[in-house]
Motif scaffolding. Structure first.
Motif, short mmCIF file in Angstrom:
data_model
loop_
_atom_site.label_atom_id
_atom_site.label_comp_id
_atom_site.label_asym_id
_atom_site.label_seq_id
_atom_site.Cartn_x
_atom_site.Cartn_y
_atom_site.Cartn_z
N PHE A 34 7.27 -6.23 5.49
CA PHE A 34 8.72 -6.37 5.37
C PHE A 34 9.39 -5.30 6.20
O PHE A 34 8.80 -4.24 6.46
N GLY A 35 10.67 -5.55 6.57
CA GLY A 35 11.54 -4.48 6.99
C GLY A 35 12.20 -3.91 5.75
O GLY A 35 12.71 -4.66 4.92
N GLU A 36 12.19 -2.60 5.61
CA GLU A 36 12.69 -1.98 4.38
C GLU A 36 13.70 -0.88 4.71
O GLU A 36 13.67 -0.29 5.79
N PRO A 37 14.62 -0.58 3.76
CA PRO A 37 15.66 0.43 4.02
C PRO A 37 15.12 1.85 3.87
O PRO A 37 14.19 2.09 3.10
N THR A 38 15.75 2.77 4.58
CA THR A 38 15.41 4.19 4.40
C THR A 38 15.90 4.71 3.06
O THR A 38 15.35 5.66 2.51
N SER A 39 16.95 4.08 2.53
CA SER A 39 17.42 4.32 1.16
C SER A 39 18.17 3.07 0.74
O SER A 39 18.63 2.30 1.59
N PRO A 40 18.34 2.82 -0.56
CA PRO A 40 18.93 1.54 -0.99
C PRO A 40 20.30 1.25 -0.42
O PRO A 40 20.64 0.10 -0.16
N THR A 41 21.14 2.28 -0.20
CA THR A 41 22.51 2.03 0.23
C THR A 41 22.79 2.43 1.68
O THR A 41 23.93 2.37 2.13
N SER A 42 21.75 2.81 2.43
CA SER A 42 21.97 3.28 3.80
C SER A 42 22.26 2.14 4.76
O SER A 42 22.97 2.31 5.76
N GLY A 43 21.69 0.96 4.50
CA GLY A 43 21.77 -0.14 5.46
C GLY A 43 20.83 0.03 6.64
O GLY A 43 20.74 -0.86 7.49
N ASP A 44 20.11 1.13 6.70
CA ASP A 44 19.20 1.44 7.81
C ASP A 44 17.84 0.82 7.54
O ASP A 44 17.11 1.28 6.65
N ILE A 45 17.48 -0.20 8.28
CA ILE A 45 16.25 -0.95 8.05
C ILE A 45 15.21 -0.55 9.09
O ILE A 45 15.49 -0.48 10.29
N ARG A 46 14.00 -0.29 8.61
CA ARG A 46 12.90 0.09 9.50
C ARG A 46 11.72 -0.85 9.26
O ARG A 46 11.46 -1.29 8.14
N PHE A 47 11.00 -1.14 10.35
CA PHE A 47 9.75 -1.90 10.24
C PHE A 47 8.67 -1.15 10.98
O PHE A 47 8.81 -0.82 12.16
N THR A 48 7.58 -0.88 10.28
CA THR A 48 6.43 -0.19 10.86
C THR A 48 5.17 -0.98 10.54
O THR A 48 4.88 -1.24 9.36
N PRO A 49 4.42 -1.40 11.56
CA PRO A 49 3.17 -2.11 11.28
C PRO A 49 2.25 -1.28 10.39
O PRO A 49 2.32 -0.04 10.37
N CYS A 50 1.40 -1.95 9.67
CA CYS A 50 0.52 -1.29 8.70
C CYS A 50 -0.29 -0.17 9.38
O CYS A 50 -0.91 -0.40 10.43
N PRO A 51 -0.31 1.04 8.81
CA PRO A 51 -1.08 2.13 9.42
C PRO A 51 -2.59 1.92 9.28
O PRO A 51 -3.05 1.24 8.35
N VAL A 52 -3.32 2.53 10.18
CA VAL A 52 -4.79 2.39 10.18
C VAL A 52 -5.37 2.90 8.87
O VAL A 52 -6.36 2.34 8.36
N SER A 53 -4.78 3.94 8.30
CA SER A 53 -5.29 4.49 7.04
C SER A 53 -5.26 3.48 5.91
O SER A 53 -6.08 3.52 5.00
N GLU A 54 -4.32 2.55 5.97
CA GLU A 54 -4.20 1.53 4.93
C GLU A 54 -4.83 0.21 5.36
O GLU A 54 -5.35 -0.54 4.52
N CYS A 55 -4.78 -0.06 6.66
CA CYS A 55 -5.31 -1.32 7.20
C CYS A 55 -6.27 -0.99 8.34
O CYS A 55 -5.86 -0.96 9.52
N PRO A 56 -7.52 -0.71 8.05
CA PRO A 56 -8.47 -0.28 9.08
C PRO A 56 -8.64 -1.28 10.23
O PRO A 56 -8.99 -0.88 11.34
N THR A 57 -8.36 -2.56 9.97
CA THR A 57 -8.57 -3.58 11.01
C THR A 57 -7.28 -3.92 11.77
O THR A 57 -7.25 -4.90 12.51
N VAL A 58 -6.22 -3.13 11.57
CA VAL A 58 -4.96 -3.43 12.24
C VAL A 58 -5.13 -3.36 13.76
O VAL A 58 -5.84 -2.51 14.29
N GLU A 59 -4.48 -4.28 14.47
CA GLU A 59 -4.57 -4.32 15.92
C GLU A 59 -3.63 -3.27 16.53
O GLU A 59 -2.65 -2.86 15.89
N PRO A 60 -3.86 -2.84 17.76
CA PRO A 60 -2.93 -1.95 18.45
C PRO A 60 -1.56 -2.60 18.57
O PRO A 60 -1.44 -3.83 18.62
N LEU A 61 -0.51 -1.77 18.64
CA LEU A 61 0.86 -2.29 18.69
C LEU A 61 1.05 -3.25 19.86
O LEU A 61 1.70 -4.29 19.71
N ALA A 62 0.49 -2.93 21.02
CA ALA A 62 0.65 -3.80 22.19
C ALA A 62 0.03 -5.17 21.92
O ALA A 62 0.58 -6.22 22.33
N ASP A 63 -1.12 -5.21 21.24
CA ASP A 63 -1.76 -6.48 20.91
C ASP A 63 -0.93 -7.27 19.89
O ASP A 63 -0.84 -8.51 19.96
#
Length: 605
Positions: free
Chosen positions: A304-333
């Protein structure tokens, strides 16, 4: 939508209104005696002069000589499709005055009511009147009220109804005048197939008619309209008239607008499977690379894209980190795989919210930050659009915010403004979808915006003003038919998750339209079939309400061809129903692709 599975939600917080409670808004009573100075203000209330004085929606009404309650004429009107066969008349009245509305009706689910009273609009109704039955209700006008609209209507798919000897007694007002021609007609937002029109209100108007090149193109109640079905790269001339019970105004000045040439990457068409991809986190379903998403999926929502705080309106999306998803592909892929899916005709969206992503656009600054931050995600990853998955407390209604057509709650108004801005920025190719829970939508049938007391929750029905405001821009609505508990359908019966009747009843409401909180004068309009998909969990691990393939097939059979139906009687059949959504692609792969394999092979036609 949850990082593990959808949470069990809170349908008990939304007060369930029974059929008896809905009827309480318009009790049938003996008509009080009118004061000597009062007169019957309705024109042709006995329909002895045909439909003179009355306007019936979609050509649904006719004057008949039998059956009648008295005299030689009566009204017979037939609901068809999403039209409830409303026949109305606007009457001049005096402010701060008492009125009695009465009439005789025959049929099932027949309503008699008055709107625009300036106080509380009223209605009376009967569930079943095989012979003539009198309905009566009373109201008092507001301090500035000079006219009210009296109406009678039936219910969707219930057959013709009759009405006769309709009277409105009370002090008369000035005669209703034909409104003046609307001013300020402007055209904007042209696409390859549509043009948006706006104009100024005309005093005394109860509706407006839009003309395209001299022919009627639309009838609306407000001061804006979107004219659709136009040809690309074509110039059109538009005019508008104002109407009320006295007649139609002269036409406005002409405005000319041209549609665009089209091209680009249009929103998806045809039947679709929509799935959420766990792109920013891992859970028991395991990580799925974008390149490994099966070709069955037509729309892929990045969760998901999620807010930095509930009322900020600032939405960030970060692909799953390797520490949590060992099989995650590189960002370019990952980005290259998105482009490959798009080249194959798929749409890839960013989904905002989920269970953990509480987004509350409480201020204009948060609204503007939302627009800029979501735009950055779309541009950075080259996405096709946006999915709104606001859950929990992200949307709610302030006390007194009771009309979905004109919301006042800031978190609702700001979200509407933000989505309209994004749609205007990216144009007709922008794909906009929404995934509300049932109590945000269908629970509006039972309760809407009266406040959080008495166990009622201000979130019930809170998506309705957003859906209504974006209905012309909305690509797809897929309500989550799970984690819901039992919900009341248009048959005034409760339906439970996990069976075909539940999905049929919930979807029928969206495709038929439904009165909000039992108020027939505030009926939420039907969505187009191509705008509606059914939301389901992919497996029993993905959420409460998992439905077996056999029951889902029965659901689709019933809704698309009115075959294999259960106990719920639909108000139509919709071969163009868009398809199915599931939480999630990951859980489907974990279970061997049962969901996608079964429903990708469904014989839609």
């Amino acid at each position: 939508m949850d990082r593990t599975r959808h949470p069990a939600l809170w349908p008990s917080l939304c007060a369930a209104v029974t059929a008896a409670a809905l009827a309480a808004a318009g009790l049938v009573a003996v008509a009080p005696s009118a004061r000597a100075a009062d007169t019957d203000l309705l024109r042709n209330g006995g329909f002895e002069s045909g439909l003179d004085g009355w306007n019936c929606t979609a050509g649904s009404g006719a004057a008949v000589s039998s059956p009648v309650h008295s005299g030689t004429g009566a009204l017979r009107a037939t609901p068809m499709g999403s039209d409830n066969a409303q026949c109305s008349q606007t009457v001049a009245v005096q402010p701060n005055s008492a009125y009695t509305l009465s009439g005789w009706v025959q049929g099932s689910y027949v309503y008699l009511g008055a709107s625009g009273t300036g106080t509380t609009d009223v209605s009376a109704w009967t569930q079943s009147a095989p012979s003539w039955q009198q309905l009566t209700t009373t109201f008092r006008t507001g301090a500035n009220t000079t006219s009210v609209t009296v109406y009678t209507h039936g219910w969707y798919g219930t057959g013709a109804y009759g009405a006769d000897d309709v009277t409105l007694t009370g002090p008369g007002g000035a005669p209703v005048q034909i409104p003046t021609a609307p001013a300020g007609l402007t055209a904007s937002g042209a696409t390859a197939s549509s043009v948006n029109l706006t104009w100024s209100a005309s005093a005394g108007a109860t509706g407006y008619t839009v003309y395209r090149d001299g022919a009627k193109a639309a009838s609306v109640s407000g001061t804006s309209a979107t004219v659709t079905g136009l040809a690309p790269a074509t110039s059109y001339a538009f005019q508008v008239t104002a109407t009320n019970s006295a007649g139609e105004s002269p036409k406005s000045a002409t405005v000319t607008a041209a549609t665009t040439s089209g091209g680009g990457n249009p929103p998806p068409s045809g039947h679709a499977l929509v799935g959420y991809l766990h792109a920013s986190f891992a859970n028991g379903a395991g990580y799925t690379r974008m390149a490994d998403v099966p070709a069955d999926w037509n729309i892929i929502d990045l969760a998901f894209g999620e807010p930095t705080s509930p009322t900020s309106g600032d939405i960030r999306f970060t692909p799953c980190p390797v520490s949590e998803c060992p099989t995650v592909e590189p960002l370019a892929d990952f980005k290259a795989a998105i482009k490959a899916k798009q080249a194959a005709g798929k749409k890839v969206l960013i989904s905002i919210g989920g269970q953990n992503g509480q987004v509350q656009l409480t201020t204009a600054a948060a609204r503007d930050t939302f627009v800029s931050s979501v735009s950055k995600i779309i541009d950075d990853y080259g996405l096709d659009g946006l999915d709104i998955d606001f859950e929990g407390h992200s949307l709610s209604l302030n006390t007194g915010d009771t009309d979905f057509r004109s919301p006042t709650t800031p978190v609702v108004v700001n979200l509407i403004d933000a989505l309209k801005t994004l749609k205007a920025k990216y144009g007709p190719a922008f794909v906009l979808t929404m995934a509300p829970e049932t109590f945000f939508v269908q629970m509006g049938y039972q309760y809407y915006g009266s406040g959080p007391w008495g166990g009622q929750d201000p979130r019930c029905g809170a998506y309705l003003p957003v859906i209504y405001a974006l209905r012309d821009s909305l690509t797809l609505l897929h309500v989550q038919d799970y984690n819901s508990g039992s919900i009341m359908g248009l048959d005034n019966q409760y339906h439970s998750m996990g069976g075909s009747d539940f999905h049929i009843a919930m979807t029928d409401m969206l495709l038929t339209g439904f009165p909000v909180a039992g108020d027939a004068a505030k009926t939420f309009p039907a969505l187009r079939p191509d705008q509606v998909a059914i939301g389901l969990p992919a497996s029993s691990q993905a959420g409460n309400g998992w439905t077996s393939p056999a029951e889902v097939t029965k659901t689709l059979d019933c809704l698309t061809r009115k075959a294999n139906c259960g106990s719920y009687a639909t108000h139509g059949s919709w071969p163009g129903l868009r398809g199915l959504m599931t939480w999630s692609i990951n859980w489907d792969r974990f279970n061997g692709g049962e969901f996608s394999k079964n429903y990708d092979a469904y014989p839609w036609s």
